[in-house]
Design a protein around this motif. Structure first.
Motif, PDB file in Angstrom:
ATOM      1  N   HIS A  77       0.848  -1.195   0.000  1.00  0.00           N
ATOM      2  CA  HIS A  77       0.000   0.000   0.000  1.00  0.00           C
ATOM      3  C   HIS A  77       0.879   1.238   0.000  1.00  0.00           C
ATOM      4  N   ARG A  78       0.449   2.279  -0.678  1.00  0.00           N
ATOM      5  CA  ARG A  78       1.132   3.561  -0.515  1.00  0.00           C
ATOM      6  C   ARG A  78       0.111   4.655  -0.229  1.00  0.00           C
ATOM      7  N   ILE A  91      -2.452   1.259  -4.366  1.00  0.00           N
ATOM      8  CA  ILE A  91      -2.227  -0.124  -3.970  1.00  0.00           C
ATOM      9  C   ILE A  91      -1.539  -0.817  -5.140  1.00  0.00           C
ATOM     10  N   TYR A  92      -0.362  -1.354  -4.867  1.00  0.00           N
ATOM     11  CA  TYR A  92       0.374  -2.049  -5.917  1.00  0.00           C
ATOM     12  C   TYR A  92       0.010  -3.517  -5.881  1.00  0.00           C
ATOM     13  N   TYR A 104      -7.187   4.974  -5.289  1.00  0.00           N
ATOM     14  CA  TYR A 104      -8.378   5.465  -4.595  1.00  0.00           C
ATOM     15  C   TYR A 104      -8.145   6.912  -4.175  1.00  0.00           C
ATOM     16  N   PHE A 105      -9.145   7.741  -4.378  1.00  0.00           N
ATOM     17  CA  PHE A 105      -9.062   9.115  -3.876  1.00  0.00           C
ATOM     18  C   PHE A 105      -9.893   9.208  -2.608  1.00  0.00           C
ATOM     19  N   ALA A 106      -9.395   9.993  -1.662  1.00  0.00           N
ATOM     20  CA  ALA A 106     -10.111  10.240  -0.403  1.00  0.00           C
ATOM     21  C   ALA A 106     -10.564   8.940   0.260  1.00  0.00           C
ATOM     22  N   ALA A 107      -9.666   7.976   0.298  1.00  0.00           N
ATOM     23  CA  ALA A 107     -10.026   6.692   0.900  1.00  0.00           C
ATOM     24  C   ALA A 107      -9.504   6.623   2.333  1.00  0.00           C
ATOM     25  N   ARG A 108     -10.248   5.926   3.187  1.00  0.00           N
ATOM     26  CA  ARG A 108      -9.772   5.729   4.563  1.00  0.00           C
ATOM     27  C   ARG A 108      -8.881   4.502   4.615  1.00  0.00           C
ATOM     28  N   LYS A 109      -7.831   4.568   5.428  1.00  0.00           N
ATOM     29  CA  LYS A 109      -6.871   3.472   5.499  1.00  0.00           C
ATOM     30  C   LYS A 109      -7.541   2.171   5.965  1.00  0.00           C
ATOM     31  N   ASP A 110      -8.404   2.296   6.978  1.00  0.00           N
ATOM     32  CA  ASP A 110      -9.008   1.066   7.501  1.00  0.00           C
ATOM     33  C   ASP A 110      -9.880   0.377   6.443  1.00  0.00           C
ATOM     34  N   ILE A 115     -10.486  -4.181   2.552  1.00  0.00           N
ATOM     35  CA  ILE A 115     -10.860  -4.825   1.287  1.00  0.00           C
ATOM     36  C   ILE A 115      -9.649  -5.328   0.500  1.00  0.00           C
ATOM     37  N   LEU A 116      -8.478  -4.710   0.727  1.00  0.00           N
ATOM     38  CA  LEU A 116      -7.302  -5.126  -0.049  1.00  0.00           C
ATOM     39  C   LEU A 116      -6.112  -5.388   0.875  1.00  0.00           C
ATOM     40  N   PRO A 117      -6.206  -6.374   1.743  1.00  0.00           N
ATOM     41  CA  PRO A 117      -5.115  -6.597   2.700  1.00  0.00           C
ATOM     42  C   PRO A 117      -3.835  -7.059   1.986  1.00  0.00           C
ATOM     43  N   VAL A 118      -2.707  -6.510   2.426  1.00  0.00           N
ATOM     44  CA  VAL A 118      -1.419  -6.853   1.815  1.00  0.00           C
ATOM     45  C   VAL A 118      -1.159  -8.350   1.991  1.00  0.00           C
TER      46      VAL A 118
END
Ligand code: ADP
Ligand code: MG
Length: 699
Positions: A77-78, A91-92, A104-110, A115-118
């Motif tokens: 994640h960046r 997200i790479y 994603y714009f204006a996305a919350r980290k949680d 939805i996209l766990p490393v």
């Protein structure tokens, strides 16, 4: 009473999970239901297309710009750097053939973590793009774990939206609605349904809202066609029930001895055209029959319908009864009075007018004379058919410009007298296919000839950037003593900007031409409108700036120039109506259609038709054809007025069958009491043509 099985569909959208007062308002707007949006309305809110997620390429095979569903490993994640919250959250991800950046714009980290766990594998679906040489997907539409693949709809419908409502919300609401679809009886004839390959109603609904293939949504496909046929059948049944009701035999004959008609015809300053004479005799024949008349008089603008109406009225007045002519606007009602009054005075016919403006003492006196039978012919707006307006013995109601009135009004009309004969006039010729749909219950007369002496109108199209030249040309026309209409742009969404445009143009032209310029628009008070129209009719003003209020019926034979600004924004029928305001007198007339460049294909074709022909019947056919093409080009927003599902350019081929089906069914089962009859009642309620069922009960 509505079959109880249908009740769930008549529930308000607020009964759906997640739809509160705020969304309710938006759904009302989206579905055009100010007084309450119901599940029924959502059910018939059909998709305009579908997103096809079935393509499952490897990353190396992805075609940028297309929708793809890919299976990727989430590498890292960046989040946006501190203090730069506007920057995207990246997200790479990758598979064994390449890399993908999810943005994603204006996305919350949680949210992203969830939805996209490393380190995990996810199935991601959305539109891809190439950005800085990297394959990207901005805001994927769907993200699911591999185990949840069955939750990912591979073909998703796309719906018309309104601001504030998301596609996701509408999809969910429609989906919940489809889940509540009750079990309904089959109302179509089985043999017919099988021959056409139509699915049952519920399957058709599901195919459209939960398509398995994008092609399931084609209007010409079996699912849509089935629903369209249902709608057309409901329409034809309703029309026939109304007709049967209006046609109940009666003992009276309301055509007199022809004396009044002869006097009027002799007093006319012209000879009737062949088609006028034919229409009048068709009407007289109807009036002489002991059956109610329900006849449509189609005639182009300027084809002389008013005198036909007057002679029809004269026929019943000869028999000692009364007639009424109802116009859609006050201007038009006064116009009719103006045409009719001098003739009436000559032959001793007692005429009065009633609109919203007649008030107080005068109105009360007039109504008293009407009730006493001292008025022969009453001209007016829908005020005519309000309560408190009592005729002594109304025999004939003439309704001008019918397409603005529906079956309801037709019924209201018929109730003002005993077995009232009805003549409907329309100035926008309607293609035959449409006649069958809207007026399947009517007989028809057509005025195809123009009165003698009419000169063709010279129609030209001019780009708006040559406005100065147009103003000069108008100046020359004015100094030649000609009168000019100038119609201002139509701004659909807003009456107020319409007004502003007309006001600005008025100010502009008044600078050039001074007090010879008048203005008329829909927001003026009745008396102001009359004054503006009267000033133009008498020649006090020479140039009349107007919004489309002059569209219908206005008759100033001295006006020979029509300028229409932003002609590209008008429909063909409307342009034709507007142009019909000129070319009414002996002088040569000109119509200038000003358009803004660049012109779209359909607008270009419309203007070409206007240059080519003045035949309203042909224009009507072209209009229908072009609207069909507009649909193909994706410019069309919704179905024809009065139709939720059927699109006539696709489904008109079913009209004749629906009509025959309805006729045969009613002949066999006039009370709709058989098993199929009961099912058809459900159909009438479903498409809200149930006013006709009340007639069944009464009859
Ligand atoms: P519309 O069909 O648009 O309502 P109108 O009834 O207003 O047409 O008629 C348009 C004009 O044509 C009127 O001025 C009318 O007096 C005139 N008119 C009607 N019939 C004839 C005719 N047979 N010959 C010449 N002029 C006619
Ligand atoms: Mg008219």
């Amino acid at each position: 009473m509505r079959p109880t099985a249908l009740n769930p569909l008549f529930a308000e959208v607020t009964t759906l999970a997640g739809v509160g007062p705020k969304l309710d308002k938006l759904y009302r707007r989206l579905l055009g239901r100010e007084d309450g949006a119901r599940l029924l309305d959502l059910l018939f809110h059909l998709p305009t297309g579908a997103v096809d997620r079935r393509a499952r390429p490897k990353l190396a095979e992805v075609v940028p710009g297309q929708v793809a569903t890919v299976t990727v490993h989430v590498d890292r994640h960046r989040p946006p750097p501190p203090g730069r919250s506007r920057a995207p959250y990246l997200i790479y991800a990758s598979d064994d053939t390449g890399d993908l950046v999810l943005t994603y714009f204006a996305a919350r980290k949680d949210f992203i973590d969830k939805i996209l766990p490393v380190g995990e594998t996810r199935i991601v679906s959305g539109t891809t793009a190439l950005y800085d040489g990297m394959l990207q997907m901005v805001h994927p539409d769907r993200v699911v774990a591999e185990s949840e693949l069955d939750k990912l709809p591979l073909v998703e419908p796309v719906y018309p939206l309104t601001e504030g409502l998301s596609l996701y919300q509408v999809r969910k609401a429609v989906d919940l609605t489809v889940a509540r679809l009750p079990q309904l009886p089959e109302w179509q004839d089985d043999a017919f349904r099988k021959r056409e390959g139509f699915p049952p109603f519920a399957d058709a609904i599901k195919a459209l809202h939960r398509p398995a293939e994008p092609s399931d949504l084609a209007p010409e496909g079996p699912a849509w066609s089935r629903l369209a046929y249902d709608e057309l059948l409901a329409g034809q049944l309703a029309l026939m029930l109304v007709r049967a009701n209006l046609r109940r035999p009666r003992g009276r004959v309301s055509a007199g001895d022809g004396s009044l008609r002869a006097k009027i015809t002799a007093a006319l300053p012209y000879r009737l055209t062949g088609s006028q004479a034919r229409a009048i005799s068709e009407i007289a024949t109807d009036l002489e029959k002991p059956e109610r008349m329900l006849r449509l008089l189609q005639g182009d603008v300027g084809s002389g319908k008013t005198v036909v109406a007057l002679l029809a009225a004269a026929a019943v007045i000869e028999a000692g009864r009364q007639a009424a002519i109802m116009a859609p606007t006050e201007i038009l009602a006064r116009q009719h009075l103006k045409t009719v009054a001098p003739l009436a005075a000559l032959v001793g016919l007692r005429v009065a007018i009633l609109t919203g403006r007649e008030k107080g003492r005068e109105r009360a006196d007039m109504l008293a004379r009407l009730a006493a039978g001292e008025i022969d012919l009453l001209i007016g707006t829908h005020a005519l058919f309000q309560e408190g307006v009592d005729f002594h013995d109304l025999a004939l109601a003439v309704v001008d410009e019918q397409h603005r009135f529906g079956v309801h009004q037709r019924l209201a009309l018929a109730q003002k007298g005993e077995a009232v004969d009805v003549l409907v006039m329309t100035a926008t010729p309607i293609p035959r296919t449409l006649v069958l749909t809207y007026f399947g219950d009517m007989d028809m007369s057509e005025l195809r000839e123009k009165p003698a002496g009419r000169q063709p109108i010279d129609t030209r199209t001019v780009p708006l950037d040559r406005l100065d030249e147009v103003v000069d040309a108008v100046g020359r026309a004015l100094s030649d003593g000609r009168q000019v209409y100038w119609v201002c742009p139509l701004v659909e969404e807003s009456e107020t900007s319409d007004l502003a445009a007309a006001g600005d143009r008025f100010a502009d032209l008044a600078q050039h031409f001074g007090d010879r310029v008048g203005l008329v628009h829909g927001r003026m008070k009745g008396s102001e409108k009359d004054a503006a129209m009267a000033a133009f009719a008498s020649g006090d003003t020479r140039l009349l700036v107007a919004t489309t209020v002059i569209e219908v019926g206005v008759d100033v034979p001295e006006a020979t120039v029509m300028v229409i600004e932003h002609a590209e924004r008008f429909g063909l029928a409307q342009l034709h109506q507007l142009r019909g305001r000129v070319g009414r007198g002996a002088g040569k007339s000109t119509c200038l259609l000003l358009y803004k460049t660049p012109l779209g294909e359909t607008a270009k074709a419309r203007l070409a038709v206007m240059r080519e022909t003045e035949d309203g019947f042909r224009i009507a056919e072209e209009d229908l054809r072009l609207r069909g093409e507009g649909d193909v080009l994706g410019t069309r927003q919704s179905g024809l007025p009065g139709f939720k599902v059927a699109r006539l350019e696709v489904h008109s081929k079913f009209l004749q069958t629906a009509r025959d089906d309805a006729a045969l069914t009613l002949a066999r089962d006039p009370g709709l009491t058989s098993e199929r009859g009961e099912a058809l009642r459900t159909l009438l309620y479903l498409f809200e043509r149930d006013e006709a069922i009340r007639l069944l009960r009464a009859g």
